[in-house]
Enzyme design. Structure first.
Site, PDB file in Angstrom:
ATOM      1  N   ASN A 117       0.823  -1.202   0.000  1.00 22.12           N
ATOM      2  CA  ASN A 117       0.000   0.000   0.000  1.00 22.12           C
ATOM      3  C   ASN A 117       0.860   1.256   0.000  1.00 22.12           C
ATOM      4  O   ASN A 117       1.958   1.279   0.540  1.00 22.12           O
ATOM      5  CB  ASN A 117      -0.965  -0.003   1.201  1.00 22.12           C
ATOM      6  N   PHE A 121      -2.076   8.074   4.331  1.00 17.41           N
ATOM      7  CA  PHE A 121      -2.894   8.625   5.415  1.00 17.41           C
ATOM      8  C   PHE A 121      -4.167   9.304   4.875  1.00 17.41           C
ATOM      9  O   PHE A 121      -4.503  10.427   5.270  1.00 17.41           O
ATOM     10  CB  PHE A 121      -2.105   9.640   6.249  1.00 17.41           C
ATOM     11  N   SER A 182       5.420   5.346   8.909  1.00 20.68           N
ATOM     12  CA  SER A 182       4.831   5.019   7.605  1.00 20.68           C
ATOM     13  C   SER A 182       5.785   5.459   6.502  1.00 20.68           C
ATOM     14  O   SER A 182       6.334   6.560   6.551  1.00 20.68           O
ATOM     15  CB  SER A 182       3.485   5.728   7.432  1.00 20.68           C
ATOM     16  N   ASN A 184       4.832   6.208   3.541  1.00 23.90           N
ATOM     17  CA  ASN A 184       4.015   6.805   2.485  1.00 23.90           C
ATOM     18  C   ASN A 184       3.729   8.291   2.657  1.00 23.90           C
ATOM     19  O   ASN A 184       2.968   8.865   1.886  1.00 23.90           O
ATOM     20  CB  ASN A 184       2.690   6.034   2.360  1.00 23.90           C
ATOM     21  N   THR A 185       4.309   8.917   3.683  1.00 21.35           N
ATOM     22  CA  THR A 185       4.246  10.371   3.857  1.00 21.35           C
ATOM     23  C   THR A 185       5.668  10.900   3.805  1.00 21.35           C
ATOM     24  O   THR A 185       6.497  10.501   4.623  1.00 21.35           O
ATOM     25  CB  THR A 185       3.583  10.749   5.194  1.00 21.35           C
ATOM     26  N   LYS A 225       5.040   3.679  17.131  1.00 19.16           N
ATOM     27  CA  LYS A 225       5.082   2.637  16.101  1.00 19.16           C
ATOM     28  C   LYS A 225       6.338   2.815  15.264  1.00 19.16           C
ATOM     29  O   LYS A 225       6.593   3.897  14.728  1.00 19.16           O
ATOM     30  CB  LYS A 225       3.842   2.713  15.216  1.00 19.16           C
ATOM     31  N   ASN A 254       5.758  -1.398  11.552  1.00 19.54           N
ATOM     32  CA  ASN A 254       5.000  -0.876  10.425  1.00 19.54           C
ATOM     33  C   ASN A 254       5.344  -1.687   9.165  1.00 19.54           C
ATOM     34  O   ASN A 254       6.042  -2.696   9.243  1.00 19.54           O
ATOM     35  CB  ASN A 254       5.338   0.613  10.230  1.00 19.54           C
TER      36      ASN A 254
END
Length: 354
Positions: A117, A121, A182, A184-185, A225, A254
């Site tokens: 993925n 967010f 994460s 993805n940011t 996390k 994560n």
């Protein structure tokens, strides 16, 4: 299993193999289920397994929770509880509502038993989640809320983002997960660096003490996390910062940027951006959990997550040092029966003579 043989193939045919559309349809159906007491009662009778434990001061009906990402905006809380989860983590939510990254951004890798993925967010924002929780109430199991940085917020201003979300959402949370891992940011993972994390956790710890003093309900546990891609030296530094700032526990781990462990049939996904979860992450997540437990023991209880797809996986994660567990990919790929299988095995082990 019924879900693997019939339900999941039908959903993917219906949505032309669009994994995000299947995800959204699943949450939408469970949102409706959550509002019908007789349905949640029936599901609870079939799926719920009691195996209680207390971790960082919170009582859990069993050790297996739903990881963040499945229900970002807290839409189906009663259904998750009814499906046997001992706790639910919603989010990751951000101070500002945001659409996330462009689609397609969610892929199922069946041969690898994995999910990839790059959602970014996508969520309705912290205030919207608080409004929903004030209206619908919490589930009958502990509720964790994962908070992150808004994409529009520069990394140097991240502390204000996290603080605002903590203030907004702590009245509804049994614990708050600080997501700094994460992939993805842009820039988010730099918040795991010692200096940045020290500043962030110092402010969040101070804020949580202020909130406890004014609310009278005690401090909401803060968990951090972490990414599976950190070196052990970096993890050691991170653990020191967490211990210095009254962090209640860790969530390990994560998703990963590594593409190790992909089946040959899924090799085409190796160049896709995003975080990988599921079976390929299992060994590394256990390795990180074991290292953390060896370093800090019970000082920082661990929620183990990453690649747990069977009762044996769950037992191995507990043996590595986790106190609680979470799943995401296994539920998405194989349905709710996996929840009952894992919980039943854990309860049997707990009940066995020692």
């Amino acid at each position: 299993m019924l879900f693997d043989r019939i339900v999941r193939p039908a959903l993917y045919r219906l949505h032309r193999h669009d994994a995000e559309a299947v995800h959204e349809r699943t949450v939408r159906v469970l949102e409706r289920v959550s509002s019908v007491d007789r349905l949640t009662t029936a599901l609870r009778r079939h799926y719920r397994v009691d195996d209680p434990c207390t971790v960082f001061g919170v009582r859990f009906p069993n050790r297996l929770g739903l990881a963040a990402g499945m229900d970002k905006d807290g839409r189906a809380l009663q259904a998750w509880s009814a499906l046997g989860f001992g706790f639910v983590e919603v989010g990751t939510v951000t101070r500002h509502a945001q659409p996330g990254n462009p689609r397609p951004r969610l892929f199922t890798l069946d041969a690898s038993d994995a999910v990839l993925n790059r959602m970014g967010f996508n969520n309705a924002g912290a205030a919207a989640l608080a409004e929903r929780l004030s209206r619908t109430g919490k589930p009958d199991v502990p509720l964790g809320i994962s908070i992150g940085k808004s994409k529009i917020t520069p990394v140097e201003d991240a502390i204000a983002d996290y603080r605002d979300s903590l203030v907004t959402l702590s009245p509804y949370a049994d614990y708050v997960a600080v997501n700094v891992s994460s992939p993805n940011t842009p820039g988010l993972r730099t918040l795991q660096d010692r200096g940045a994390l020290t500043e962030l956790l110092a402010e969040l710890s101070r804020t949580s003490k202020e909130l406890a003093a004014t609310s009278g309900r005690g401090r909401v546990p803060l968990l951090v996390k972490i990414a599976p891609d950190l070196t052990f030296d970096a993890i050691s530094e991170l653990l020191g910062v967490c211990l210095d700032h009254d962090v209640a526990g860790l969530i390990a781990t994560n998703t990963t940027l590594s593409r190790d462990g992909l089946a040959p049939q899924d090799a085409r996904f190796a160049a896709e951006q995003g975080g990988l979860s599921g079976r390929p992450l299992a060994a590394r997540s256990r390795e990180v959990v074991r290292f953390v437990h060896e370093q800090v023991g019970d000082s920082l209880p661990i929620i183990g997550v990453g690649g747990i797809g069977s009762p044996d996986d769950a037992l191995r994660m507990l043996d590595a040092g986790a106190s609680l567990l979470q799943i995401f990919s296994a539920f998405a790929l194989h349905g709710p029966a996996v929840v009952r299988r894992i919980n039943s095995r854990l309860a049997q082990r707990q009940a066995a003579p020692r």
